[in-house]
Design an enzyme around this catalytic site. Structure first.
Site, short mmCIF file in Angstrom:
data_model
loop_
_atom_site.label_atom_id
_atom_site.label_comp_id
_atom_site.label_asym_id
_atom_site.label_seq_id
_atom_site.Cartn_x
_atom_site.Cartn_y
_atom_site.Cartn_z
N ASP A 222 0.86 -1.19 0.00
CA ASP A 222 0.00 0.00 0.00
C ASP A 222 0.89 1.25 0.00
OD1 ASP A 222 -2.46 1.32 0.10
OD2 ASP A 222 -2.49 1.38 2.30
N HIS A 223 0.58 2.22 -0.85
CA HIS A 223 1.35 3.48 -0.94
C HIS A 223 2.85 3.26 -1.08
CE1 HIS A 223 -2.10 6.08 -0.05
NE2 HIS A 223 -2.44 5.22 0.90
N ASP B 120 2.04 5.07 -5.49
CA ASP B 120 1.32 6.30 -5.19
C ASP B 120 2.11 7.50 -5.70
OD1 ASP B 120 0.05 8.49 -4.21
OD2 ASP B 120 0.13 7.91 -2.10
N HIS C 243 -8.03 9.98 4.54
CA HIS C 243 -7.39 8.96 5.39
C HIS C 243 -7.50 9.34 6.87
CE1 HIS C 243 -4.88 8.33 1.63
NE2 HIS C 243 -5.01 7.08 1.98
N HIS D 20 -9.67 4.85 -0.70
CA HIS D 20 -8.81 4.87 0.49
C HIS D 20 -9.57 5.63 1.58
CE1 HIS D 20 -4.65 3.72 -1.08
NE2 HIS D 20 -5.50 3.46 -2.07
N GLY D 21 -9.18 5.45 2.83
CA GLY D 21 -9.86 6.17 3.91
C GLY D 21 -11.25 5.60 4.16
N GLY D 22 -11.39 4.27 4.02
CA GLY D 22 -12.71 3.65 4.17
C GLY D 22 -13.32 3.82 5.55
N THR E 111 -8.06 2.65 10.07
CA THR E 111 -8.23 3.31 11.36
C THR E 111 -9.27 2.61 12.25
OG1 THR E 111 -7.57 5.37 10.33
CG2 THR E 111 -8.70 5.55 12.44
P1 13P Z 1 -8.30 4.57 6.98
O1 13P Z 1 -7.22 4.29 8.00
O2 13P Z 1 -8.75 5.98 7.03
O3 13P Z 1 -9.40 3.59 7.04
O4 13P Z 1 -7.60 4.43 5.54
C1 13P Z 1 -6.88 3.30 5.20
C2 13P Z 1 -6.23 3.48 3.87
O5 13P Z 1 -6.76 4.11 2.99
C3 13P Z 1 -4.92 2.84 3.66
O6 13P Z 1 -4.42 3.10 2.38
#
Ligand code: 13P
Length: 280
Positions: A82-83, A104, A174, A202-204, A228
């Site tokens: 990831d990233h 990314d 995120h 991302h940032g689910g 998170t």
């Molecule tokens: P969250 O931690 O906000 O759920 O995002 C996770 C993410 O997008 C990892 O790439």
């Protein structure tokens, strides 16, 4: 063997109208709990090693650990970087057995992002694995601001990079600790109208569960990254385990106590994305 590529889980999700959880892992206990959660739900899962995970544990160790879990699993498991921020880091992940590389380049100008992502996609495809890219910029709660994805740029990015999955910026951020945000569905519809590539959010954690479930079943969003909300559950369970028994000092005993709560949290998160799922 249930170790699969990202395209291997996202193409069926696109066809059959559901999404797959890209779950942020920080180590053995959470990764193992996420695979158990996916097995219990009968769903595929993506184990993700992001920048803070890699800072803590070298990529070859993470690759071996995730592959071990994947190979023993009864459901499809993707081992995903990831990233990744450099070509070299992506190559190291490939050499470490990852089956999917996210490059990314979203902080770079469009042409540079396209050129660098295309190079990683070529590397991935030559090795028979997948590549995810990001177009627009997904910001950070209390950090960098987002830049929404332009549908025209997304169409060009998909065409010129040949990525297997495309992360987009449509109101997602995120590291949100609540689910009060919401995604811009008009922008999602405009993007999916101009490309066939599975889309990624991302940032689910910041997306209301009802919207996750709705979009998983009605849009081209095939992957929600969730970190998170699961890390918060890990912290809560760890604190409870320590408080419950102040004499407990053994690391294995302490960490064993967090696996059931995070498995339950991961099951609930995966269910929101499932073919017939919904908010738990
Ligand atoms: P969250 O931690 O906000 O759920 O995002 C996770 C993410 O997008 C990892 O790439």
């Amino acid at each position: 063997m249930p170790l699969v590529t990202l395209a291997g889980v996202l193409q069926p999700a696109l066809r059959e109208h559901y999404a797959v959880g890209g779950l942020v892992c920080l180590g053995w206990e959470d990764a193992r709990a996420y695979v158990r959660a996916a097995e219990a739900e009968g769903l595929p899962v993506i184990l993700q090693a992001g920048p803070s995970c890699r800072k803590h544990t070298p990529l070859p160790i993470l690759g071996a650990m995730f592959r071990q879990l994947a190979e023993a699993a009864s459901v499809p498991v993707v081992v995903h970087l990831d990233h990744g921020y450099t070509f070299e880091e992506c190559r190291e992940a490939l050499d470490s057995g990852f089956t999917s590389l996210m490059y990314d380049g979203s902080r770079h100008p469009l042409a540079q992002n396209i050129e660098e992502t295309a190079r990683v996609a070529e590397l991935a495809h030559a090795a028979g694995i997948s590549c995810e890219g990001e177009i627009g910029f997904v910001g950070y709660a209390e950090g960098e601001e987002s830049r929404g994805t332009d549908p025209g740029d997304a169409a060009r990015f998909a065409r010129e990079t040949q990525v297997d999955a495309m992360a987009i910026s449509v109101g997602n951020v995120h590291l949100q600790q609540n689910r009060e945000g919401g995604l811009d569905e008009d922008r999602i519809r405009a993007i999916e109208a101009v490309t066939d590539v599975p889309l990624v959010i991302h940032g689910g954690s910041g997306v209301p569960w009802a919207q996750r479930a709705h979009l998983a079943r009605t849009s081209a969003i095939c992957k929600f990254n969730v970190g998170t909300e699961l890390r918060m559950e890990f912290g809560r369970a760890l604190r409870a385990a320590l408080t419950e028994d102040p004499d407990r000092f053994d690391r294995v005993q302490i960490l064993s106590a967090v696996e059931a709560p995070i498995e339950a949290a991961a099951r609930a998160a995966l269910r929101t994305l499932a073919p017939n799922g919904g908010p738990a």
